[in-house]
Design a protein around this motif. Sequence first.
Motif, PDB file in Angstrom:
ATOM      1  N   ILE A  30      62.990 -24.631  96.572  1.00  0.00           N
ATOM      2  CA  ILE A  30      63.821 -24.255  95.426  1.00  0.00           C
ATOM      3  C   ILE A  30      63.028 -24.416  94.134  1.00  0.00           C
ATOM      4  O   ILE A  30      63.179 -23.658  93.199  1.00  0.00           O
ATOM      5  CB  ILE A  30      65.119 -25.072  95.448  1.00  0.00           C
TER       6      ILE A  30
ATOM      7  N   ALA B  36      59.935 -23.809  93.960  1.00  0.00           N
ATOM      8  CA  ALA B  36      59.131 -22.591  93.895  1.00  0.00           C
ATOM      9  C   ALA B  36      59.953 -21.435  93.357  1.00  0.00           C
ATOM     10  O   ALA B  36      59.475 -20.609  92.580  1.00  0.00           O
ATOM     11  CB  ALA B  36      58.603 -22.255  95.290  1.00  0.00           C
ATOM     12  N   LEU B  37      61.232 -21.416  93.744  1.00  0.00           N
ATOM     13  CA  LEU B  37      62.109 -20.347  93.258  1.00  0.00           C
ATOM     14  C   LEU B  37      62.298 -20.458  91.752  1.00  0.00           C
ATOM     15  O   LEU B  37      62.281 -19.468  91.035  1.00  0.00           O
ATOM     16  CB  LEU B  37      63.475 -20.435  93.955  1.00  0.00           C
ATOM     17  N   VAL B  38      62.465 -21.705  91.299  1.00  0.00           N
ATOM     18  CA  VAL B  38      62.650 -21.902  89.861  1.00  0.00           C
ATOM     19  C   VAL B  38      61.404 -21.431  89.121  1.00  0.00           C
ATOM     20  O   VAL B  38      61.478 -20.759  88.085  1.00  0.00           O
ATOM     21  CB  VAL B  38      62.939 -23.388  89.565  1.00  0.00           C
TER      22      VAL B  38
END
Lengths: 400, 503
Positions: free
Chosen positions: B2, B4-6
């Motif tokens: 997550i 990495a998603l941010v």
Amino acid sequence: MEHIATGTDVPQSSTANPARAQLAQRNTGLWPSTLMTLALSSIAIGITWDISWHESVGRDTFWTPAHMAIYFGGVLAGCVAGWLAIQHTFIAREAGRDSSVSLFGARAPLGAWIAIWGALAMITSAPFDDWWHNAYGLDVKIISPPHVVLGLGMLGISVGALLLVLSRQNRFPESSTQGSGMFIFAGGVFVLLGSVFLLEYIYPNLQHGGMFYKVCALMFPARLIAIGRSARVSWPTTRIAAVYMAMLCAIDWILPLFPAHPKLAPIFNPITHMVALPFPLLLVFPAIGIDLILIQTRGASGQLWRIIFAMLLGTAFVAVFLVAQWLFSEFLVSPHADNWFFLSDRIWGYNTSSGDWHHEFWDRTADRFNIRSFIVTWVLACVSSWVGLFFGDWMRKVRR
Amino acid sequence: MIRALVFFLCLFALTAQAHIGSPDVFYDGMAGPYPVRVTVRMPGVVPGRAEISAHVQTTEPVEVSFLPVYSNTPITNTPPADIAQLVRGETNLYAGELWLMRFGAYSVEVRVKGAHGEGAAEIPVTSVAIRQLPLPSLLGKILLLMCAVLVVGGIGIAAAASREAALPPGATSGKRERWKGFFAASAATVIFVAALAGGKHWWKAEENVFRRHLHESAWPDLATEVRVAGNERVLQLAVGREFFKNNGRDSLIPDHGKLMHLFLVRHGSRDAFAHLHPIRKQGYNFEVALPPLPEGRYDVFCDLTFEGGVSSTATNSILLPPVPGGEPNPPALERDPDDSWANTPLTENSAATNGAAIYRLPGGAQVIWQSHAPLRINQDAALRFSVTDATGAPMTLDPYMGMLCHAAVLRSDGAVFAHLHPSGNYSMAAQTFFAGKIAAKADAEMSDMPGMDHSMHHMPTTAATSTIELPYQFPAPGNYRIWVQFKTGERVLTAVFDAQVSQ
């Protein structure tokens, strides 16, 4: 060794009444413990299910099954704890009052008070989280301020359930293991909830970075040691870690059996089944080491010994966990783990693009695991172990 | 993951709004065989829910569905469409919601299926955080109260735990236990105070992150400079010098055939107006030869569309020097043939007759804003105009940069600016981007479903007409000025009207 405990310490200033003690023992509270454990399990299953739902379907409503499981757990825990407070304050006999503590004039078992506190925190988080979504957008991460309030609520309920079960165990004679099974199971669920809270830091691809070992060192020794120290069965920490592993494996293997399709755009990964959480951490290996040390030091107490044991336990945790998880994560990020058992190809949600990065370790430059992060990890593990020992020693005496 | 998603989201911080203070998107066109008028109310945050309403011009029962198409994913990776619900009490007004999960460009596909066939309209929208919701007073008080209950309760529980929890049945707490309870309560107090302080700090940090991606006003930054070359005044523009240091540099794509649409409005009096199309010199640097506008301070609005369909409006202001004198020299810059400008003193040329406002152009032609009810926010702005010659006969309008009309709306304080067309206020370039993206899929579906119509529904009508309508709703109350431009007989006519919009 400063002091060898020969049983449960009785405060010098307190007066014990054997007849009332027997009455309290009969009032063992099987049903509240069972219901609280059920509530705790429901919350744990609900929260893992909900995370999978967000990764698989994306769109949710108040009424999704995962939310229902969480609400059921929260409401059940709140009702049980509330009833215990009413019972012990207004309608219980003296024996009932003897298994309770006083809070602002009202009485209830300590676990009930903490569960009520947890339920209130969960209720508080609901409007806070709703406003947060409207103000800053839907969360794309687990750890946000309103989620932390929710997490504290769940922590309250889980600690409350744990203490309620523990106090029941502790009211049986010390030679008895009656009530320990439920305590070990609740402990496993408690560890599972801790791992869920750390989810965004413990993906296999992060397990060669410093942050992963730091957060694990902070989270798990305290939980494992506190419960292991206060349990009455052999190899308690190993059993707790096994419960955690078995429960998460069961959830992980069941979820992907169900078809699911994303309902939000963009869809980077057109999944067809529910997404699993990463394979459980190999906590069972450091737990064996912790158990070996706890067995050797079972009767020891005192501040100095607690510090020495904490350093010993922290070192054991880091040494065993580091080796086991470092090597295991190399397997988990490899294509060999892309199967239903190890799940490495089933943990990527619809909003995660595909690519080689699924099979690579991340943050290898920014979050390098080096001597500095190793030392920090070790210090955190020692502190966490000390906290575990401190509360574990106290929990051994909790009867109310 | 997550995290990495941010991080990925942060990379996508090249977020946008195609207008200033007017985030909602309006569409008027065809969805296959059905004329539809669509309003997309954009959420102020990302992710957030867009509220969509579609007015289908038919009396037959139809099925209306909404689908979000993201610019950076394959067209095959779309979720199932949401079936719109018929609004209670209405016969042809359908409503629904769509989650816009990421920053960037989406297309809201409005699909209509009925007895006459099936078709879809692609309406590009830009997903961006544009506002920060304040904490309601009541909610703040409730949260404070609950916080106090939790803190006091937590301290009390810590004291009770330390004081009594380990007592055997029948035992009562003595002095030692009470001291233990006191110390536990003190420790809990310290922990709660630290937690609250840390929580406040964290909240502030989260808000700072949010505000970094917040585009309450125009973006990207725009540097402007006017230089005099011979007897010409040349405006130099540099787009995003600061913005692109920290964000991706997507290429600009032409909208109506132009990389940049530049609007100049004389500050304060708003009595001089130009719609120009600067020429790119290098990268994001543009130049344009300024028309003979009177000297003074001007507000500058630049409409841009980036590859991927994100569109934005950049603003600045310039101080325009007097028109240089001297002998005419060869022009320093070629002027775009679609550039237009006008000195538009409203009071001399406009009048109201039977509720309709009339703007009289030099030469006798008139632009009539047809009569309408008092204007309110978030309601149809009733921008229906007709053009007549000096004798009152309708004049035939010619397409002008692909449209029969271009209009600009500006609130007196400059907080609202919008660029409008008869098809809506979205970027045509973004629509073309999405139309190309879905073409392959649409072709495949057409071969399977002969009843479907995937014609270029967004293309403007070119039938001879002297009346046009601009779908728009004013977003906020205030005094607005509206410049409406038509082309007829190789001339671009610019009319100006004022509007008072109430809550």
